[in-house]
Design a protein around this motif. Structure first.
Motif, PDB file in Angstrom:
ATOM      1  N   ASP A 190       0.823  -1.221   0.000  1.00 29.87           N
ATOM      2  CA  ASP A 190       0.000   0.000   0.000  1.00 29.87           C
ATOM      3  C   ASP A 190       0.855   1.267   0.000  1.00 29.87           C
ATOM      4  O   ASP A 190       0.506   2.269   0.621  1.00 29.87           O
ATOM      5  N   ASN A 191       1.951   1.241  -0.685  1.00 31.99           N
ATOM      6  CA  ASN A 191       2.874   2.369  -0.648  1.00 31.99           C
ATOM      7  C   ASN A 191       2.653   3.311  -1.841  1.00 31.99           C
ATOM      8  O   ASN A 191       2.202   4.442  -1.677  1.00 31.99           O
ATOM      9  N   ASN A 192       2.965   2.848  -3.038  1.00 32.67           N
ATOM     10  CA  ASN A 192       2.778   3.652  -4.248  1.00 32.67           C
ATOM     11  C   ASN A 192       3.467   5.015  -4.171  1.00 32.67           C
ATOM     12  O   ASN A 192       2.931   6.039  -4.582  1.00 32.67           O
ATOM     13  N   GLY A 193       4.664   5.026  -3.569  1.00 33.78           N
ATOM     14  CA  GLY A 193       5.442   6.260  -3.506  1.00 33.78           C
ATOM     15  C   GLY A 193       5.033   7.221  -2.421  1.00 33.78           C
ATOM     16  O   GLY A 193       5.532   8.348  -2.381  1.00 33.78           O
ATOM     17  N   THR A 194       4.151   6.815  -1.512  1.00 34.78           N
ATOM     18  CA  THR A 194       3.697   7.723  -0.451  1.00 34.78           C
ATOM     19  C   THR A 194       4.595   7.686   0.777  1.00 34.78           C
ATOM     20  O   THR A 194       4.516   8.573   1.617  1.00 34.78           O
ATOM     21  N   ARG A 195       5.418   6.636   0.894  1.00 32.52           N
ATOM     22  CA  ARG A 195       6.315   6.507   2.048  1.00 32.52           C
ATOM     23  C   ARG A 195       7.755   6.426   1.551  1.00 32.52           C
ATOM     24  O   ARG A 195       8.040   5.810   0.522  1.00 32.52           O
ATOM     25  N   ASP A 196       8.658   7.049   2.308  1.00 34.26           N
ATOM     26  CA  ASP A 196      10.043   7.097   1.847  1.00 34.26           C
ATOM     27  C   ASP A 196      10.702   5.730   1.847  1.00 34.26           C
ATOM     28  O   ASP A 196      11.467   5.401   0.944  1.00 34.26           O
ATOM     29  N   PHE A 197      10.412   4.910   2.860  1.00 33.58           N
ATOM     30  CA  PHE A 197      11.085   3.615   2.933  1.00 33.58           C
ATOM     31  C   PHE A 197      10.337   2.594   2.078  1.00 33.58           C
ATOM     32  O   PHE A 197       9.228   2.185   2.398  1.00 33.58           O
ATOM     33  N   ASP A 198      10.970   2.189   0.985  1.00 35.13           N
ATOM     34  CA  ASP A 198      10.334   1.292   0.019  1.00 35.13           C
ATOM     35  C   ASP A 198      11.403   0.396  -0.592  1.00 35.13           C
ATOM     36  O   ASP A 198      12.285   0.867  -1.324  1.00 35.13           O
ATOM     37  N   LEU A 199      11.322  -0.909  -0.282  1.00 32.31           N
ATOM     38  CA  LEU A 199      12.256  -1.889  -0.842  1.00 32.31           C
ATOM     39  C   LEU A 199      11.531  -2.853  -1.772  1.00 32.31           C
ATOM     40  O   LEU A 199      11.952  -4.001  -1.946  1.00 32.31           O
ATOM     41  N   GLY A 200      10.450  -2.382  -2.383  1.00 24.42           N
ATOM     42  CA  GLY A 200       9.658  -3.255  -3.242  1.00 24.42           C
ATOM     43  C   GLY A 200      10.462  -3.922  -4.342  1.00 24.42           C
ATOM     44  O   GLY A 200      10.161  -5.049  -4.752  1.00 24.42           O
ATOM     45  N   GLY A 201      11.494  -3.273  -4.822  1.00 29.63           N
ATOM     46  CA  GLY A 201      12.319  -3.842  -5.877  1.00 29.63           C
ATOM     47  C   GLY A 201      13.162  -5.013  -5.428  1.00 29.63           C
ATOM     48  O   GLY A 201      13.767  -5.693  -6.268  1.00 29.63           O
ATOM     49  N   LEU A 202      13.228  -5.264  -4.110  1.00 28.52           N
ATOM     50  CA  LEU A 202      14.035  -6.372  -3.582  1.00 28.52           C
ATOM     51  C   LEU A 202      13.175  -7.479  -2.987  1.00 28.52           C
ATOM     52  O   LEU A 202      13.711  -8.459  -2.466  1.00 28.52           O
ATOM     53  N   ALA A 203      11.848  -7.322  -3.062  1.00 32.42           N
ATOM     54  CA  ALA A 203      10.961  -8.285  -2.404  1.00 32.42           C
ATOM     55  C   ALA A 203      10.998  -9.667  -3.047  1.00 32.42           C
ATOM     56  O   ALA A 203      10.625 -10.657  -2.414  1.00 32.42           O
ATOM     57  N   GLY A 204      11.438  -9.749  -4.304  1.00 26.07           N
ATOM     58  CA  GLY A 204      11.447 -11.035  -4.989  1.00 26.07           C
ATOM     59  C   GLY A 204      12.822 -11.658  -5.116  1.00 26.07           C
ATOM     60  O   GLY A 204      13.007 -12.581  -5.933  1.00 26.07           O
ATOM     61  N   LEU A 205      13.784 -11.204  -4.327  1.00 27.85           N
ATOM     62  CA  LEU A 205      15.139 -11.748  -4.432  1.00 27.85           C
ATOM     63  C   LEU A 205      15.168 -13.243  -4.119  1.00 27.85           C
ATOM     64  O   LEU A 205      14.573 -13.695  -3.137  1.00 27.85           O
TER      65      LEU A 205
ATOM     66  N   LEU B   8      23.458  -0.909  -1.643  1.00 28.09           N
ATOM     67  CA  LEU B   8      22.638   0.055  -2.380  1.00 28.09           C
ATOM     68  C   LEU B   8      21.819   0.876  -1.399  1.00 28.09           C
ATOM     69  O   LEU B   8      21.626   0.479  -0.250  1.00 28.09           O
ATOM     70  N   GLN B   9      21.357   2.048  -1.861  1.00 27.05           N
ATOM     71  CA  GLN B   9      20.642   2.977  -0.993  1.00 27.05           C
ATOM     72  C   GLN B   9      19.137   2.912  -1.239  1.00 27.05           C
ATOM     73  O   GLN B   9      18.690   2.930  -2.386  1.00 27.05           O
ATOM     74  N   TRP B  10      18.376   2.816  -0.150  1.00 31.54           N
ATOM     75  CA  TRP B  10      16.930   2.886  -0.305  1.00 31.54           C
ATOM     76  C   TRP B  10      16.525   4.349  -0.512  1.00 31.54           C
ATOM     77  O   TRP B  10      17.279   5.238  -0.158  1.00 31.54           O
ATOM     78  N   PRO B  11      15.344   4.580  -1.106  1.00 30.20           N
ATOM     79  CA  PRO B  11      14.341   3.592  -1.520  1.00 30.20           C
ATOM     80  C   PRO B  11      14.725   2.858  -2.809  1.00 30.20           C
ATOM     81  O   PRO B  11      15.429   3.408  -3.657  1.00 30.20           O
ATOM     82  N   VAL B  12      14.227   1.602  -2.895  1.00 33.42           N
ATOM     83  CA  VAL B  12      14.399   0.779  -4.095  1.00 33.42           C
ATOM     84  C   VAL B  12      13.002   0.295  -4.491  1.00 33.42           C
ATOM     85  O   VAL B  12      12.622  -0.845  -4.213  1.00 33.42           O
ATOM     86  N   PRO B  13      12.182   1.150  -5.078  1.00 35.70           N
ATOM     87  CA  PRO B  13      10.814   0.749  -5.413  1.00 35.70           C
ATOM     88  C   PRO B  13      10.801  -0.300  -6.516  1.00 35.70           C
ATOM     89  O   PRO B  13      11.786  -0.501  -7.225  1.00 35.70           O
ATOM     90  N   ALA B  14       9.680  -0.986  -6.633  1.00 30.32           N
ATOM     91  CA  ALA B  14       9.529  -1.983  -7.696  1.00 30.32           C
ATOM     92  C   ALA B  14       9.791  -1.328  -9.044  1.00 30.32           C
ATOM     93  O   ALA B  14       9.284  -0.237  -9.334  1.00 30.32           O
ATOM     94  N   GLY B  15      10.577  -1.982  -9.857  1.00 31.71           N
ATOM     95  CA  GLY B  15      10.930  -1.420 -11.149  1.00 31.71           C
ATOM     96  C   GLY B  15      12.152  -0.536 -11.112  1.00 31.71           C
ATOM     97  O   GLY B  15      12.695  -0.175 -12.152  1.00 31.71           O
ATOM     98  N   GLY B  16      12.601  -0.169  -9.906  1.00 30.30           N
ATOM     99  CA  GLY B  16      13.803   0.644  -9.788  1.00 30.30           C
ATOM    100  C   GLY B  16      15.044  -0.222  -9.836  1.00 30.30           C
ATOM    101  O   GLY B  16      14.996  -1.428  -9.623  1.00 30.30           O
ATOM    102  N   ALA B  17      16.175   0.388 -10.110  1.00 29.46           N
ATOM    103  CA  ALA B  17      17.426  -0.367 -10.200  1.00 29.46           C
ATOM    104  C   ALA B  17      18.529   0.397  -9.486  1.00 29.46           C
ATOM    105  O   ALA B  17      18.699   1.598  -9.705  1.00 29.46           O
TER     106      ALA B  17
END
Length: 676
Positions: free
Chosen positions: A348-363, A374-383
């Motif tokens: 339920d983030n969608n860029g509303t919260r600074d801490f976002d590691l969605g891009g690492l959830a599928g490691l 690497l430095q957070w945030p790492v949102p889904a689709g980010g690299a």
């Protein structure tokens, strides 16, 4: 800007980078402190203020920025809110330079120099550490600093911004996973929306709905019987908390005390836990840590846990399973825990919260094991993570705007009084870590400062009859301890040394402030002995030197305290006395050598070659004037200065000062060479 930070000792790697930036690019280092430290010694500007007055200083800076036209109104108008209220409050706290100087206990010229340097330098990084973060009104102090950066738009751009130098390497990581009593995981708090979000993610219908108790309040609750079981992990509260004797005693009230640690004995373990669990040590752990710049790094074990020691996550999971929560704690290892952690941060983030590691959830386990820093945030689709935040002027508040905060009137938690006339400030020593449970057994690390000590200003030590390297009992309302005494001018007195004294009987006089003390022009009908008695009242242990020529109506005397000129008296018929400037050299010296003493009462220097400048290299007695002369003659490196004068070639403790002098002289020459 370093505020409440002895970075030279507590963050030495980072501090050396600052020094290198000064040497290579002309950066300047300024400090705000209540005492002298290894960092203030090498700073380009070292401002000493009274304890607790950081909020006054930065409120005064905000007013200076507003009145001087340094506010970036375009940035503030587009990206912030609350500016007018914060400025109005700052104006009540610090309306003018004189008020700031009085409240801070510093010279107005020094305050003005700090204000001017901050205002004129577009790229200002204000680094604050435990001297601010752990202090009374620490939140207000940080907000006062941030207000100045927001007002000038010096945030989210290269080389500028407020920055917390945390007290521990993984302090940021602990906050990310909810390691504070006022936070849930992923930087979420206890608002209804946040508790609902976390509860839905974990399928937890009985979520905590309010903040827990912080450390001191938790122990107070134990004392009152409100908490009956406690599990302590990787910390030593029986010595690290305030009112340590009281905190240690209340542990006996618990029905169950469990301690996880990797050593057999600490102050807290000495309280007698019912269960002592062997925990994996740092080099035996596998997981991630996050430093102050939001950089997540994989920590890989280099040794197997000793004996029956286990990681903390394993111990928590095993207890949870025995409490019937096994399905929620069925982790195969650190990688699985990290994936859940990352997924919750993006829920339920969608860029509303600074801490976002969605891009690492599928490691995968293999990807997790090979994860590069690497430095957070790492949102889904980010690299690759996010190097810089706030560059677009967007902040993580409901409005998307940063908030100016109107702070409270700065004050001490407890002021000195007749029973407790001194203020006690604390700090880390260079080579030890926290309560020394991990580092205290190393003879090498103990060689720098081998035992506990209390630093005392020389004048206070004299009045109390304390000797350097002796012992003193230090008492507060909560307890006492006997400590070794270190007499040092690094501890600044609340009033300056060499203060005004009453003059005897039939005497008229007026005191005026001079650099480092006071001077009085007087006329008297009293005998010289009465005047000397009054002047020497506060310097009973001082050496006394006199010169008396009754025929010419001349009497001169000096009191020398610990090698330094403390009081001087010149008397001449019809007011015929040498000017104050004739004493300037001797008055500035930290220690009068034989030559200086010989010429002292003659009110002149020994010769044109007499060097009253400060000693920079104690090993070889090299003074500032000689070093500056060598630099002017072409010695433009510490190696070159050492080759000429030997300065810096022995213990090396003067090297930071030598580098500063070389850099300052180089800058002066560069400015002088600029076309008019």
């Amino acid at each position: 800007m370093l505020v409440g930070s002895n970075a030279a000792w507590c963050h030495p790697v980072l501090y050396q980078r600052m020094v290198q930036a000064r040497e290579k690019r002309g950066a300047r280092i300024a400090t705000i402190e209540v005492r002298g430290t290894a960092t203030t010694e090498s700073a380009d500007l070292a401002l000493m203020i009274k304890p607790g007055m950081d909020g006054v200083l930065f409120s005064g800076l905000l007013i200076h920025l507003a009145d001087g036209g340094f506010i970036d109104h375009a940035f503030a108008g587009a990206h912030t809110e609350g500016f007018e209220a914060a400025v109005a409050t700052a104006h009540r706290i610090a309306p003018d330079l004189a008020t700031v100087a009085k409240k801070c206990g510093a010279a107005g010229a020094d305050i003005a120099a700090f204000f001017d340097l901050w205002a004129a330098t577009n790229r200002v990084a204000t680094l604050y550490s435990q001297g601010v973060n752990k202090s009374w009104q620490g939140t207000d102090k940080v907000n006062a600093i941030i207000n100045c950066h927001l007002g000038t738009g010096r945030i989210g751009i290269p080389g500028a911004g407020p920055f917390s130098l945390t007290g521990q390497p993984n302090a940021m990581g602990g906050r990310e996973v909810g390691g504070l009593a006022n936070q849930l995981a992923e930087h979420m708090g206890f608002s209804p929306a946040e508790t609902d979000r976390v509860g839905r993610f974990w399928g937890a219908p009985r979520m905590a709905r309010h903040e827990g108790l912080k450390a001191v309040a938790m122990f107070e609750a134990i004392a009152q019987g409100g908490i009956k079981a406690l599990w302590i992990m990787a910390t030593n509260p029986a010595v690290s908390l305030p009112r340590a004797d009281e905190m240690r005693a209340v542990l006996a009230n618990l029905d169950l005390l469990v301690i996880s640690d990797n050593v057999r004995s600490t102050d807290t373990i000495g309280a007698g836990p019912h269960v002592l669990l062997p925990a994996a040590a740092w080099g035996e752990k596998d997981g991630t840590v996050t430093n102050s710049e939001r950089r997540i790094s994989r920590q890989r074990a280099f040794a197997a846990p000793a004996g029956e020691a286990r990681p903390d996550w394993w111990a928590v999971s095993e207890v949870a399973k025995r409490m019937s929560f096994g399905a929620a704690f069925d982790y195969a290892g650190p990688a699985a825990i990290f994936r859940e952690h990352a997924a919750l941060s993006a829920f339920d983030n969608n860029g509303t919260r600074d801490f976002d590691l969605g891009g690492l959830a599928g490691l995968s386990d293999a990807d997790y094991d090979a994860l590069a820093p690497l430095q957070w945030p790492v949102p889904a689709g980010g690299a690759g993570g996010t190097k810089r935040m706030f560059a677009d002027g967007r902040f993580f508040t409901p409005s998307g705007r940063a908030r100016f905060i109107a702070i409270e009137e700065p004050a001490l938690a407890a002021a000195s009084d007749a029973d407790f006339p001194f203020l006690l400030n604390t700090g880390r020593v260079r080579d030890q870590w926290h309560t020394m449970t991990r580092t205290g057994l190393s003879p090498k690390l103990a060689g720098h400062m081998p035992d506990p000590f209390v630093e005392v200003n020389p004048d206070d030590a004299l009045k109390l009859g304390l000797a350097d390297d002796g012992f003193a009992r230090v008492g507060t309302a909560h307890g006492s301890a006997v400590l070794r005494v270190n007499v040092t001018a690094a501890q600044v007195r609340p009033d300056l040394a060499r203060t005004r004294v009453p003059l005897a009987g039939d005497t008229v006089f007026a005191w005026t402030a001079i650099e480092g003390g006071y001077a009085a022009r007087f006329a008297t009908n009293e005998p010289f002995a009465a005047l000397m008695e009054a002047l020497a009242a506060g310097s009973r242990r001082a050496e006394q030197a006199t010169y008396n020529d009754p025929a010419r109506g001349i009497f001169r005397a000096a009191l020398i305290l610990r090698g330094r000129l403390d009081v001087v008296l010149f008397f001449g018929r019809e007011g015929e006395v040498p000017p104050l400037s004739s004493l300037a050299e001797a008055w500035r010296l930290e220690r009068l050598d034989a030559t200086a003493r010989r010429f002292l009462l003659a009110a002149g220097s020994a010769s044109a070659d007499f060097d009253a400048s400060p000693t920079i290299c104690a090993c070889f007695g090299v003074k500032s004037r000689a070093i500056l002369s060598a630099i002017t003659d072409g010695a433009c490196s510490t190696e070159a200065v050492g080759a000429r004068l030997n300065a810096g070639t022995n213990c090396g403790s003067c090297l930071p000062e030598l580098r500063r002098m070389i850099a300052a002289r180089t800058r002066d020459k560069a400015h002088a060479d600029l076309p008019a």
